[in-house]
Design a protein around this motif. Structure first.
Motif, PDB file in Angstrom:
ATOM      1  N   GLY A   1      -3.848   5.489  22.729  1.00  0.00           N
ATOM      2  CA  GLY A   1      -3.949   5.102  24.085  1.00  0.00           C
ATOM      3  C   GLY A   1      -4.478   6.035  24.863  1.00  0.00           C
ATOM      4  O   GLY A   1      -5.173   7.182  24.575  1.00  0.00           O
TER       5      GLY A   1
ATOM      6  N   ASP B   1      -1.789   0.176  24.419  1.00  0.00           N
ATOM      7  CA  ASP B   1      -1.080   0.710  25.618  1.00  0.00           C
ATOM      8  C   ASP B   1      -0.429  -0.851  26.401  1.00  0.00           C
ATOM      9  O   ASP B   1       0.919  -0.499  26.729  1.00  0.00           O
ATOM     10  CB  ASP B   1      -1.777   1.407  26.918  1.00  0.00           C
ATOM     11  CG  ASP B   1      -2.305   2.730  26.411  1.00  0.00           C
ATOM     12  OD1 ASP B   1      -1.312   3.495  25.711  1.00  0.00           O
ATOM     13  OD2 ASP B   1      -3.090   3.210  26.894  1.00  0.00           O
ATOM     14  N   ILE B   2      -0.910  -1.635  26.634  1.00  0.00           N
ATOM     15  CA  ILE B   2      -0.433  -2.936  27.206  1.00  0.00           C
ATOM     16  C   ILE B   2       0.825  -3.315  26.247  1.00  0.00           C
ATOM     17  O   ILE B   2       1.725  -3.675  26.651  1.00  0.00           O
ATOM     18  CB  ILE B   2      -1.451  -3.938  27.535  1.00  0.00           C
ATOM     19  CG1 ILE B   2      -2.183  -3.230  28.586  1.00  0.00           C
ATOM     20  CG2 ILE B   2      -0.704  -4.975  27.972  1.00  0.00           C
ATOM     21  CD1 ILE B   2      -3.356  -4.300  29.015  1.00  0.00           C
TER      22      ILE B   2
ATOM     23  N   TRP C   1      -5.103  -9.965  31.519  1.00  0.00           N
ATOM     24  CA  TRP C   1      -5.201  -8.540  30.655  1.00  0.00           C
ATOM     25  C   TRP C   1      -5.340  -8.669  29.501  1.00  0.00           C
ATOM     26  O   TRP C   1      -5.678  -9.749  28.688  1.00  0.00           O
ATOM     27  CB  TRP C   1      -3.440  -8.685  30.759  1.00  0.00           C
ATOM     28  CG  TRP C   1      -2.726  -8.289  31.913  1.00  0.00           C
ATOM     29  CD1 TRP C   1      -3.412  -8.020  33.283  1.00  0.00           C
ATOM     30  CD2 TRP C   1      -1.424  -8.185  32.248  1.00  0.00           C
ATOM     31  NE1 TRP C   1      -2.581  -8.016  34.307  1.00  0.00           N
ATOM     32  CE2 TRP C   1      -1.150  -8.015  33.577  1.00  0.00           C
ATOM     33  CE3 TRP C   1      -0.259  -8.008  31.339  1.00  0.00           C
ATOM     34  CZ2 TRP C   1       0.098  -7.841  34.411  1.00  0.00           C
ATOM     35  CZ3 TRP C   1       1.010  -7.948  32.063  1.00  0.00           C
ATOM     36  CH2 TRP C   1       1.039  -7.841  33.323  1.00  0.00           C
ATOM     37  N   ASN C   2      -5.869  -7.509  28.962  1.00  0.00           N
ATOM     38  CA  ASN C   2      -6.213  -7.404  27.492  1.00  0.00           C
ATOM     39  C   ASN C   2      -4.817  -6.961  26.624  1.00  0.00           C
ATOM     40  O   ASN C   2      -4.402  -5.892  26.275  1.00  0.00           O
ATOM     41  CB  ASN C   2      -7.383  -6.252  27.163  1.00  0.00           C
ATOM     42  CG  ASN C   2      -7.601  -6.027  25.706  1.00  0.00           C
ATOM     43  OD1 ASN C   2      -7.338  -6.883  24.800  1.00  0.00           O
ATOM     44  ND2 ASN C   2      -8.111  -4.740  25.332  1.00  0.00           N
TER      45      ASN C   2
ATOM     46  N   LYS D   1      -8.949  -2.291  30.989  1.00  0.00           N
ATOM     47  CA  LYS D   1      -7.780  -2.944  30.317  1.00  0.00           C
ATOM     48  C   LYS D   1      -7.311  -4.419  30.854  1.00  0.00           C
ATOM     49  O   LYS D   1      -6.556  -5.220  30.254  1.00  0.00           O
ATOM     50  CB  LYS D   1      -6.425  -2.195  30.273  1.00  0.00           C
ATOM     51  CG  LYS D   1      -6.524  -0.717  29.402  1.00  0.00           C
ATOM     52  CD  LYS D   1      -5.115   0.006  29.747  1.00  0.00           C
ATOM     53  CE  LYS D   1      -5.262   1.278  28.958  1.00  0.00           C
ATOM     54  NZ  LYS D   1      -5.417   1.446  27.612  1.00  0.00           N
TER      55      LYS D   1
ATOM     56  N   ASP E   1      -4.519  -4.622  23.634  1.00  0.00           N
ATOM     57  CA  ASP E   1      -4.588  -3.193  23.945  1.00  0.00           C
ATOM     58  C   ASP E   1      -3.309  -2.509  23.598  1.00  0.00           C
ATOM     59  O   ASP E   1      -2.023  -2.695  24.035  1.00  0.00           O
ATOM     60  CB  ASP E   1      -4.901  -2.998  25.475  1.00  0.00           C
ATOM     61  CG  ASP E   1      -5.107  -1.465  25.716  1.00  0.00           C
ATOM     62  OD1 ASP E   1      -4.070  -0.689  26.059  1.00  0.00           O
ATOM     63  OD2 ASP E   1      -6.216  -0.891  25.850  1.00  0.00           O
TER      64      ASP E   1
ATOM     65  N   GLY F   1       0.092   1.743  34.917  1.00  0.00           N
ATOM     66  CA  GLY F   1       0.388   0.571  33.844  1.00  0.00           C
ATOM     67  C   GLY F   1       1.649  -0.152  33.896  1.00  0.00           C
ATOM     68  O   GLY F   1       1.913  -1.107  33.415  1.00  0.00           O
TER      69      GLY F   1
END
Length: 295
Positions: free
Chosen positions: A60, A140-141, A134-135, A115, A138, A75
């Motif tokens: 990420g 990071d998410i 939101w993705n 994102k 992803d 984030g």
């Protein structure tokens, strides 16, 4: 002081206090043996660079200086709900609070926009977007959700997704892998075995993540290949009893070895069955995952 600035200051104080933040929790609670006491294991480095790329997909935005740190901080605040949907994000306030340049703020907000976390519109500015935008795939998410208030939902959803993806990948990969890939998988099982013997959970987890991502890569399905980063992220943030393969045990090593045997012999039923055995799940997951087909 604005509400946004106050929220940022509160979050920053938590970081300054030395308390672990959402992305800083100890994910590997097993003690590592002293370096001198470790038995030599197969080398981690030196693998085919093409194969090694699968272990880096979940990196990420980390490791990118001020830009990466700001993306991480904002984030986490958005995903945790500290910055709710439709909240305006004023670049000048962000820059002043975190003492970073306009360029760093601008580039960080662009990453968050990619994102799906924020949107920027002329005459409206930058605002936080609702969860539906939101993705959620992803990496990071995935990590931010896994160490925030939504941790239980995130881990359950990840395990449901893995139960769908990985047995299929194991079945497709049986008999279709290159010899160098097969040997790398054998090496990774041996690395996990050595790491288990030495109580080295970090090495075990790295080998485990590469094993699962590599298996998806060689399944021969490009759409599945794009999901390997999700599996890597799931393994990195698992931290709970939802799956068995992130916990160093003799049983998990044995199931990894059975998967490799099935792949090498071209026995798709063995490879798929061993993967299902490896992915021991919560009852909540079993209720929504269809029973495996008979072969």
């Amino acid at each position: 002081m604005s509400t946004l600035a106050h929220t940022m200051m509160t979050a920053a104080r938590s970081a300054d206090s030395g308390l672990a933040g959402p992305g800083e929790l100890d994910r590997y609670p097993y003690a590592e043996a002293p370096m001198a006491d470790r038995v030599a294991a197969p080398a981690w480095e030196g693998a085919d660079p093409d194969l090694g790329r699968v272990g880096r997909r979940a990196a990420g935005s980390r490791g990118r200086g001020l830009h990466g740190q700001l993306v991480q901080q904002l984030g986490q605040m958005i995903v945790s709900g500290d910055l709710g949907a439709d909240r305006p994000l004023v670049p000048e306030e962000i820059g002043q609070r975190f003492e970073v340049s306009r360029t760093v703020v601008r580039e960080s907000l662009r990453v968050l926009e990619a994102k799906g976390l924020v949107s920027a519109r002329p005459n409206v500015g930058t605002r936080v977007r609702p969860v539906s935008d939101w993705n959620l795939l992803d990496p990071d998410i995935i990590e931010w959700r896994a160490f925030g208030p939504q941790r239980d939902d995130q881990r359950r959803e990840l395990n449901e997704l893995r139960w769908t993806i990985e047995p299929l990948a194991a079945r497709l990969a049986a008999g279709h892998g290159r010899e160098d890939v097969q040997q790398r998988l054998v090496d990774l099982v041996e690395i996990m075995s050595h790491a288990l013997a030495q109580g080295d959970a970090l090495t075990f987890s790295r080998a485990d993540a590469e094993f699962h991502a590599l298996l998806i890569q060689v399944a021969g399905n490009r759409m599945l290949d794009h999901l390997s980063g999700i599996v890597s992220a799931a393994l990195q943030v698992s931290g709970g009893p939802a799956t068995g393969c992130e916990r160093p045990t003799e049983a998990s090593v044995a199931q990894h070895a059975r998967i490799v045997e099935g792949l090498g012999s071209g026995d798709s039923a063995v490879a798929e069955g061993a993967m299902r055995q490896l992915l021991t799940v919560h009852p909540e997951v079993e209720r929504v995952v269809p029973a495996p087909r008979e072969h």
